[in-house]
Motif scaffolding. Structure first.
Motif, PDB file in Angstrom:
ATOM      1  N   UNK A  70       0.232 -63.848  -9.643  1.00 13.88           N
ATOM      2  CA  UNK A  70       1.628 -63.711  -9.229  1.00 13.88           C
ATOM      3  C   UNK A  70       2.094 -64.942  -8.455  1.00 13.88           C
ATOM      4  N   UNK A  71       1.220 -65.525  -7.643  1.00 18.80           N
ATOM      5  CA  UNK A  71       1.563 -66.740  -6.898  1.00 18.80           C
ATOM      6  C   UNK A  71       1.808 -67.905  -7.854  1.00 18.80           C
ATOM      7  N   UNK A  72       1.013 -68.018  -8.896  1.00 19.88           N
ATOM      8  CA  UNK A  72       1.228 -69.066  -9.909  1.00 19.88           C
ATOM      9  C   UNK A  72       2.593 -68.857 -10.573  1.00 19.88           C
ATOM     10  N   UNK A  73       2.917 -67.603 -10.891  1.00 23.73           N
ATOM     11  CA  UNK A  73       4.199 -67.286 -11.523  1.00 23.73           C
ATOM     12  C   UNK A  73       5.375 -67.596 -10.588  1.00 23.73           C
ATOM     13  N   UNK A  74       5.257 -67.186  -9.314  1.00 29.53           N
ATOM     14  CA  UNK A  74       6.338 -67.475  -8.345  1.00 29.53           C
ATOM     15  C   UNK A  74       6.531 -68.976  -8.180  1.00 29.53           C
ATOM     16  N   UNK A  75       5.438 -69.734  -8.125  1.00 29.63           N
ATOM     17  CA  UNK A  75       5.523 -71.187  -8.026  1.00 29.63           C
ATOM     18  C   UNK A  75       6.250 -71.769  -9.232  1.00 29.63           C
ATOM     19  N   UNK A  76       5.952 -71.245 -10.408  1.00 30.44           N
ATOM     20  CA  UNK A  76       6.628 -71.668 -11.637  1.00 30.44           C
ATOM     21  C   UNK A  76       8.126 -71.400 -11.544  1.00 30.44           C
TER      22      UNK A  76
END
Length: 182
Positions: free
Chosen positions: A98-104
């Motif tokens: 989810x953190x990777x997605x939010x960063x994206x």
């Protein structure tokens, strides 16, 4: 008449929604594969609604006799603690994803404005290669994205390669993403 791969690619392009399964685990390679997927598949097709399915596979718990090898009764507390740890690992992996997605979203879409991506989280249990192959079919995936652990010949021969197995057995295109060496 085109090849099966060409037919799959054309079907994926004409459909209004793409279903992308990303196999995630606790490795940096799987998080890199997710990031690669978001950058190269989702942002490149931002005019196409996509469903991103994060798939984590929990290994089966070891089978225990009521008496362990040393002859002691194997307590239910230990089994419960291992199960609890397994779910904590699921939460940790999904949290990192989810953190990777939010960063994206913050880098490419100004905190998600105009994004046509929905995210689903799925957890399977069993042998990773078998669970992933079954899930891809059951979920109607258009593409499977996986990270490569890049074990090398001997480790791959001993352990097997989940990505090799999936590439041979699923009916959709498979992208195996190698993390660059730092």
């Amino acid at each position: 008449m085109g090849s099966l791969m060409e037919e799959e690619a054309e079907k994926m392009m004409t459909r209004k929604e793409r279903r992308i399964v990303v196999a995630v685990d606790e490795s940096e390679e799987s998080m890199y594969a997710l990031s690669w997927c978001l950058t190269n598949l989702v942002s490149a097709a931002n005019n196409t609604k996509s469903t991103l399915i994060l798939l984590y596979v929990k290994p089966l718990p070891p089978l225990y006799n009521s008496i362990d090898a040393a002859g002691y009764l194997f307590a239910n507390d230990a089994v419960g603690a291992m199960e609890k740890y397994g779910w904590e690992l699921v939460d940790s992996v999904m949290g990192r994803a989810e953190a990777v997605y939010r960063d994206f979203l913050t880098r490419y879409f100004n905190y998600g404005e105009g994004v046509q991506v929905s995210v689903e989280k799925k957890v399977g249990r069993g042998e990773a290669k078998d669970v992933i192959c079954r899930a891809v079919g059951k979920l109607g995936a258009d593409i499977l994205v996986m990270g490569s652990h890049d074990y090398g010949f001997f480790k791959r021969a001993l352990l097997g390669s989940v990505s090799d197995h999936c590439a041979k057995h699923v009916k959709c295109p498979v992208v195996v993403v190698k993390r660059p060496i730092d």
